[in-house]
Design a protein around this motif. Structure first.
Motif, short mmCIF file in Angstrom:
data_model
loop_
_atom_site.label_atom_id
_atom_site.label_comp_id
_atom_site.label_asym_id
_atom_site.label_seq_id
_atom_site.Cartn_x
_atom_site.Cartn_y
_atom_site.Cartn_z
N GLY B 78 -9.48 2.02 69.66
CA GLY B 78 -10.91 2.26 69.53
C GLY B 78 -11.72 1.12 70.12
N LEU B 79 -11.28 -0.12 69.84
CA LEU B 79 -11.96 -1.29 70.38
C LEU B 79 -11.95 -1.26 71.91
N LEU B 80 -10.78 -0.94 72.48
CA LEU B 80 -10.67 -0.90 73.95
C LEU B 80 -11.64 0.14 74.52
N MET B 81 -11.70 1.31 73.88
CA MET B 81 -12.56 2.37 74.41
C MET B 81 -14.03 2.00 74.27
N GLN B 82 -14.41 1.37 73.14
CA GLN B 82 -15.81 1.01 72.95
C GLN B 82 -16.26 -0.01 73.98
N THR B 83 -15.37 -0.93 74.32
CA THR B 83 -15.74 -1.92 75.34
C THR B 83 -15.73 -1.29 76.73
N LEU B 84 -14.70 -0.50 77.03
CA LEU B 84 -14.60 0.09 78.36
C LEU B 84 -15.80 0.99 78.65
N ARG B 86 -18.57 0.94 76.98
CA ARG B 86 -19.75 0.25 76.47
C ARG B 86 -20.59 1.21 75.65
N ASN B 87 -19.88 1.90 74.77
CA ASN B 87 -20.52 2.90 73.94
C ASN B 87 -19.97 2.76 72.53
N PRO B 88 -20.85 2.46 71.55
CA PRO B 88 -20.36 2.22 70.20
C PRO B 88 -19.74 3.46 69.56
N LEU B 89 -19.98 4.63 70.12
CA LEU B 89 -19.43 5.84 69.50
C LEU B 89 -18.09 6.25 70.10
N ALA B 90 -17.62 5.49 71.09
CA ALA B 90 -16.34 5.84 71.70
C ALA B 90 -15.21 5.53 70.72
N GLY B 91 -14.20 6.35 70.75
CA GLY B 91 -13.01 6.12 69.95
C GLY B 91 -11.82 6.47 70.79
N MET B 155 -19.22 6.68 82.62
CA MET B 155 -19.80 7.69 81.73
C MET B 155 -19.28 9.07 82.07
N ALA B 156 -19.11 9.33 83.36
CA ALA B 156 -18.60 10.64 83.79
C ALA B 156 -17.20 10.87 83.22
N ILE B 157 -16.39 9.80 83.20
CA ILE B 157 -15.03 9.94 82.67
C ILE B 157 -15.09 10.31 81.18
N LEU B 158 -16.02 9.68 80.48
CA LEU B 158 -16.20 9.96 79.06
C LEU B 158 -16.49 11.45 78.85
N ILE B 159 -17.41 11.97 79.66
CA ILE B 159 -17.79 13.37 79.52
C ILE B 159 -16.63 14.28 79.91
N ILE B 160 -15.90 13.88 80.97
CA ILE B 160 -14.76 14.69 81.38
C ILE B 160 -13.71 14.74 80.26
N GLY B 161 -13.52 13.62 79.58
CA GLY B 161 -12.60 13.59 78.44
C GLY B 161 -13.03 14.58 77.37
N LEU B 162 -14.33 14.60 77.08
CA LEU B 162 -14.85 15.54 76.08
C LEU B 162 -14.64 16.98 76.52
N MET B 163 -14.82 17.23 77.83
CA MET B 163 -14.63 18.59 78.35
C MET B 163 -13.18 19.03 78.21
N PHE B 164 -12.24 18.11 78.51
CA PHE B 164 -10.83 18.44 78.31
C PHE B 164 -10.60 18.82 76.85
N GLY B 165 -11.26 18.09 75.96
CA GLY B 165 -11.16 18.39 74.54
C GLY B 165 -11.61 19.82 74.23
#
Lengths: 264, 343
Positions: B78-84, B86-91, B155-165
């Motif tokens: 979770g820490l790695l994702m939040q830093t990568l 730069r979003n406090p809601l990333a897990g 940010m696009a990767i984050l959204i793509i991850g959510l879409m895969f979900g």
């Protein structure tokens, strides 16, 4: 000292900048030949959308030039490794999206990253450089504050200190005076002037503060639709370069005061 | 790296708390075993009561170790994702890792009837769910990494991850529609999460992959600190963004993917632990945060597990529900207290 010729830190040779998208070229500016010498404070001015950011992006290797070359310390920037470039060129960007949870000291110390070991431990030398740049920018009293506690003006000084800590021959700042009040605009540009003088680093910044830049800079780069020219403020005033900077329907350049006046 | 402050006192206290939680966790359970017998069976003594010794050595001890691995591993990813990002809601699950694992498990449990004999024979093996979950999360990861090489915007990767979900969730619901009540129940049970039921063999596989993930995270400490400045500054400091991003994503998916494969999806630990840690360790320096998150994650997971086994009773609650019940209020409390979350 005077006979020793100041060496050229940044030089462009017939540089053309713009964007290449699927073999289609959008030219922003061509024939750019600039030479910045050691210890010079250089301002880059021009109207919105004229291509100042594109030029800075090309000079900092963020985007490739359409043609021509950029060299730092007489070495082409393409020949630098990322790490070596980080030791020759540091940036102050307009974005403030970094973690505000960092303290001032921590943030400035990140400027030492190209020099630290694999886990980023600060040597005594690193620490003394951080302390030195805090002195130069007079922010020692802020060092334990978190970045979210700082005002815009203080934050800008911290970002400049971080770039100084990177210990590079050239520092490039993208619009360092936006969001600042009149006093802090002058303060920041004056600080840059002092730093260029004292540290013998070459400092290039883009700005809309033309009147301040005219008063403080050793050299100006003026971008207009037709050309990109550089020279001392006096020379540029006398050859009328500022007259073509903006459309002439609303404001005109007054060469006596060195500033723009609204047409009445 | 950054400052002289080392937080020695906090680390000492947390280590002590971790040890206490570890022994309390082993001490609690449906069968009450005296503390003395627990210590002697842990440290190689022989007990008169062989079933106690069996329970401690082959059930409670591995379960406590799994709790430590799960809590610290998910916290660190979770820490790695939040830093990568730069979003406090990333897990750890924003990249679709848990969705991938769910898809794999759903295919094995519920797809068996659709795809016929071959898969249903595989079902008999105890490893099938683990392999399916790992494969699922690995495939989703592979897709995300492939995309991340082409797409430069984080940010696009984050959204793509959510879409895969979303895609995997849709496939899972289609599968559920066609499957029997028993199969559905089995799938839902996997979704509850479970720290127990791991043999020493499975535990050692989990542990080895966990160690690789932790090693990669430690290797990334300097890059993570640089990333705090944002990707453009990081690049200007000579960091290879693509490369670092790849290493951090691989570390996360090794940790979160394997943990999900063995223990099921465990909610909220990855999101809440880094924030909880920042409350005590008021720093963004990963050289301090990483070990601190390790300790916090392990402690919280041990406590959650102790609560889940409902001491003095025969019931065990789903661990996933407990972590949500504890994790969600923590996140709300942090938001109310701080008014904003930081990374």
């Amino acid at each position: 000292m005077t006979e020793q010729k100041k060496h050229i830190v940044l030089k462009t040779n017939n540089l053309s900048i713009g964007y290449r998208f699927k073999k289609e070229e959008t030219i922003v500016a061509t024939n750019i030949n600039i030479e910045l010498k050691q210890g010079e404070l250089v301002g880059l001015v021009g109207a919105n959308g004229i291509g100042k950011s594109t030029l800075l992006r090309t000079l900092t290797r963020v985007q490739p030039p359409l043609s021509g070359t950029v060299s730092i310390d007489s070495k082409l920037i393409d020949d630098y490794s990322s790490l070596d470039l980080a030791k020759s060129l540091s940036l102050v960007l307009t974005e403030h999206s970094f973690s505000k949870n960092l303290t001032v000291f921590e943030l400035i110390a990140l400027g030492r990253q190209p020099y630290t070991n694999w886990i980023g431990n600060l040597s005594n030398n690193d620490k003394s450089i951080v302390n030195q740049v805090m002195q130069q920018t007079s922010i020692e009293t802020l060092q334990h504050k978190k970045c979210y506690e700082l005002s815009d003006g203080q934050l800008q000084k911290v970002m400049i200190a971080r770039a100084l800590a990177q210990d590079t021959a050239l520092i490039i700042l993208d619009e360092p005076t936006t969001h600042l009040d009149m006093y802090h605009k002058a303060y920041i540009l004056n600080l840059l002037k002092t730093l260029a003088n004292d540290t013998k680093k070459t400092i290039l910044f883009s700005s809309h503060e033309i009147d301040l830049a005219i008063q403080l800079c050793d050299k100006l780069i003026v971008m207009t639709d037709s050309q990109v020219i550089s020279g001392t403020p006096e020379a540029l005033i006398s050859n009328g370069s500022f007259n073509t900077l903006f459309p002439e329907d609303l404001i005109v350049f007054d060469s006596n005061s060195g500033s723009f006046k609204v047409k009445k | 790296m950054l400052e002289a402050k080392t937080y020695r006192k906090q680390f000492a206290i947390l280590t002590l708390v971790l040890c206490i939680c570890f022994f309390v966790n082993i001490g609690l359970g449906s069968v009450s075993i005296p503390l003395k017998s627990i210590f002697s069976s842990l440290f190689g003594g022989t007990l008169d009561n062989e079933s106690w010794q069996y329970i401690v050595r082959n059930y409670r001890l591995p379960k406590a170790l799994v709790a430590i691995i799960v809590g610290s591993g998910l916290g660190i990813s979770g820490l790695l994702m939040q830093t990568l990002f730069r979003n406090p809601l990333a897990g750890p699950f924003v990249l679709g890792i848990s969705s991938g694992a769910s898809l794999g498990v759903a295919l094995v449990i519920m797809g068996a009837s659709i795809f016929g004999g071959f898969l249903s024979t595989m079902l008999l093996s105890q490893w099938s769910l683990v392999i399916a979950a790992s494969l699922g999360s690995f495939l989703v990861l592979l897709a995300v990494v492939t995309v991340s090489i082409r797409v430069r915007d984080t940010m696009a990767i984050l959204i793509i991850g959510l879409m895969f979900g979303s895609i995997t969730a849709a496939i899972v619901s289609v599968l559920s529609y066609f499957s029997s009540a028993e199969q559905l129940q089995q799938y839902i049970f996997w979704g509850f999460g479970s720290l127990g039921n791991l043999s020493w063999n499975e535990l050692s596989v989990l542990f080895i992959i966990y160690l690789i993930g932790i090693g990669l995270s430690m290797y990334s400490i300097k890059r993570l600190n640089t990333l705090l400045l944002g990707e453009n500054y990081a690049k200007s400091l000579g960091m290879n963004i693509q490369n670092s991003r790849l290493i951090i994503i691989i570390a996360t998916s090794l940790l979160a993917g394997t943990i999900t494969a063995f223990a099921g999806p465990i909610a909220f630990i990855g999101l809440a632990i880094p924030h909880l840690t920042r409350q005590v360790f008021k720093t963004s320096n990963h050289k301090i945060l990483l070990p601190a998150v390790f300790l916090y994650g392990a402690i919280v997971m041990l406590i959650c597990d102790s609560i889940a086994q409902l001491p003095m009773s025969d019931y065990t609650l789903p661990i996933n529900a407990i972590t949500s019940l504890i994790g969600a209020p923590v996140v709300i409390w942090l938001l109310v207290r701080q008014r904003k979350m930081m990374f």
